[in-house]
Design a protein around this motif. Structure first.
Motif, PDB file in Angstrom:
ATOM      1  N   ALA A  24       0.925  -1.422   0.112  1.00 22.89           N
ATOM      2  CA  ALA A  24      -0.538   0.042   0.318  1.00 22.89           C
ATOM      3  C   ALA A  24       0.990   1.087   0.134  1.00 22.89           C
ATOM      4  N   GLY A  25       0.220   2.329  -0.611  1.00 24.93           N
ATOM      5  CA  GLY A  25       0.954   3.997  -0.139  1.00 24.93           C
ATOM      6  C   GLY A  25       1.701   3.449  -1.392  1.00 24.93           C
ATOM      7  N   ASP A  26       3.682   4.068  -0.931  1.00 24.25           N
ATOM      8  CA  ASP A  26       4.298   3.759  -2.105  1.00 24.25           C
ATOM      9  C   ASP A  26       5.144   2.990  -1.652  1.00 24.25           C
ATOM     10  N   PHE A  27       4.544   1.664  -1.360  1.00 25.09           N
ATOM     11  CA  PHE A  27       5.621   0.211  -0.896  1.00 25.09           C
ATOM     12  C   PHE A  27       5.548  -0.130  -2.275  1.00 25.09           C
ATOM     13  N   ASP A  28       6.174  -1.287  -3.147  1.00 24.23           N
ATOM     14  CA  ASP A  28       7.022  -1.773  -3.497  1.00 24.23           C
ATOM     15  C   ASP A  28       7.280  -3.257  -3.435  1.00 24.23           C
TER      16      ASP A  28
END
Length: 546
Positions: free
Chosen positions: A456-460
């Motif tokens: 979620a968010g900017d996590f990869d």
């Protein structure tokens, strides 16, 4: 010549030969001991009873996969019995005789070294298909996968004449000048020198699960945990201590006997001239035993070895570090052990395209040089890296993977020859403004867990799976989130000697994502990388395999 005169002549000739070979500075053993010195460890192959399954100190192959191990030897070495031969195969079993040694390779062949005047090191052809080994005073035995026994070496007393039918055997033991074997029906066959009744198996000859052969006495473990002992008993080596129950392993030395109880303690009886019947304190936590000429060895559950008894030749001086051992064997005046080896490493993550920069770091902690081979496993298959690359003792080498392969998916396999090594992988990006790193693993597995992850968010988040097998495997991924499990790819095929990267964000969106990976068709290696801030930073970890 009558039997007693013949035996006396044999004893004398053996020691005269030893005197000529060993020279003045080497002490001779008393004549009446010459037929007694040897190691006699049992091996349980497909044990027919639970008691045998608990006897973990075998010198043969169990039904499970063998761990990579290196053999170590110490003690008396005049005949080269401590000069372990180099091998590219993994040793999985060891046996120590009077002055010779045996080791079983994972491929089923046998290495033999040391005193060979009677051919005890001349393994018969074909040297393949073996599953267990035993070393006597001057003869050797080996069990084949078809249940037959091969025997070679000194045979004046028929100790190499396997009784018919030569089939259906599951365990072997070699004594001074006699041999024992356990059949699949629980009966014991005994042959060779029988002057003291060491080949007269007590009645009922049934229900046995393990055998051990000493100088001139024999032991057998019954499925009820009791020990039968017979043969030469001048020193009380056949007087099993009470209570005669609860035993899980046995070993017979020249004049003494050992037995391991289910609580991890050791009983010892017989001759105690050198303290060979005094197991060290605390007498607990043991998982395997071995009895030599006049010394004893025991393996503790923490992988360390206890040694006691005669030590004139250093046979009780366990090499440092005293850890990581998996098997033991005690000979006349020398000792052997297997220690977990780290000669193969796997590093699942790696990338050499775009702005990525990957390095494989290899540490050689040994005093002597080692050579290493690197194989890179990419999305399109394997590529050779440096081969037979020498690394000096107590040093480190850095391999720049980008010089050998250009691919977004790069896993690495490192193998070493000449000693164990330690391998780590470092990966840099954005002109080295950030990096992540992980130590490798030494064994693949069919189940892996990766606790960290966020999509979620900017996590990869990426799950990286390396298939080091020559054939394809299929994998299933399950993502475990705060709200429960989510199926990822199922029955996904990964070609042999390749690597695949799974983008977790394509399957689940959550701040809390753990992953479970299972494989069929072969074992794999799994690693996890997490990126954030539009890939301005990252962290990484190898997975956990139970």
């Amino acid at each position: 010549m009558d039997h007693q005169a013949r035996k006396g002549k044999l004893s004398q000739s053996r020691h005269l030969r030893g005197a000529r070979r060993e020279g003045r500075r080497h002490r001779l053993l008393p004549l009446h001991v010459s037929l007694l010195l040897s190691l006699f460890i049992f091996f349980l192959a497909l044990p027919p009873a639970p008691a045998a399954e608990r006897a973990k100190g075998s010198t043969g192959v169990g039904s499970g996969a063998a761990a990579e191990s290196v053999a170590l030897a110490w003690g008396y070495n005049y005949f080269g019995q401590c000069n372990v031969p180099a091998t590219r195969s993994v040793f999985i079993a060891i046996a120590a005789g009077g002055h010779h040694s045996l080791a079983l390779r994972s491929v089923g062949s046998i290495a033999a070294w040391g005193w060979n005047d009677d051919g005890q090191c001349d393994v018969p052809s074909p040297n393949s298909g073996f599953t267990a080994i035993a070393a006597g005073l001057e003869h050797s035995l080996a069990l084949r996968s078809d249940g037959s026994i091969a025997a070679w070496g000194y045979n004046d007393f028929g100790q190499c004449n396997i009784p018919a039918p030569n089939s259906g055997f599951v365990a072997i033991a070699a004594g001074g000048c006699h041999s024992l074997a356990l059949r699949s029906d629980g009966s014991v066959a005994a042959w060779g020198l029988n002057e003291y009744g060491q080949c007269n198996v007590p009645s009922p000859n049934s229900g046995f699960v393990a055998v051990a052969a000493g100088g001139d006495h024999s032991l057998a473990l019954r499925s009820d945990g009791s020990v039968a002992a017979w043969g030469y008993n001048y020193y009380g080596q056949c007087n099993v201590p009470a209570p005669n129950s609860g035993f899980v392993a046995i070993a017979a030395g020249a004049r003494h006997s050992l037995a391991l109880r289910s609580d991890g303690s050791i009983d010892a009886w017989g001759a105690d001239t050198y303290g060979q019947c005094n197991p060290p304190s605390p007498n607990s936590g043991f998982t395997a035993i071995a009895a030599g000429g006049y010394h004893g060895l025991a393996l503790r559950s923490d992988g360390s070895i206890a040694a006691w008894g005669e030590n004139d030749d250093g046979q009780c001086d366990v090499p440092s570090p005293n850890s990581g051992f998996t098997a033991i064997a005690a000979g006349g005046r020398h000792s052997l052990a297997l220690r977990t080896s780290h000669t193969t490493w796997y590093l699942a993550e790696g990338c050499t395209q775009g702005d990525f920069d990957t390095w494989v770091l290899v540490q050689n902690p040994n005093p002597d040089p080692v050579t290493v081979d690197l194989t890179f496993m990419t999305g399109s298959g394997p590529l050779d890296g440096p081969q037979d690359f020498p690394i000096p003792g107590n040093s480190r080498e850095s391999f720049h993977v980008n010089e050998y392969v250009s691919d977004y998916k790069v896993s690495t396999k490192v193998t070493s020859e000449g000693g164990s090594v330690i391998c780590e992988r470092a990966m840099y990006n954005l002109s080295r403004t950030w990096a992540h790193d992980s130590v490798g693993v030494t064994a693949p597995a069919t189940t892996w867990y990766l606790a960290e992850g966020a999509t979620a968010g900017d996590f990869d988040t990426w799950v990286l799976v390396q298939n080091p097998n020559p054939d394809p495997v299929t994998v299933d991924l399950t993502f475990m989130t705060a709200s429960g499990p989510v199926d990822g790819p199922q029955d996904f095929e990964i070609p042999g000697n390749s690597r695949h990267s799974f983008h977790a964000n394509l399957f689940v969106t959550d701040w809390d994502v753990s992953t479970k990976v299972t494989s069929e068709g072969g074992e794999v290696i799994c690693e996890r990388a997490v990126y954030g801030g539009n890939r301005t930073w990252a962290h990484d970890s190898i997975g956990y395999s139970p």
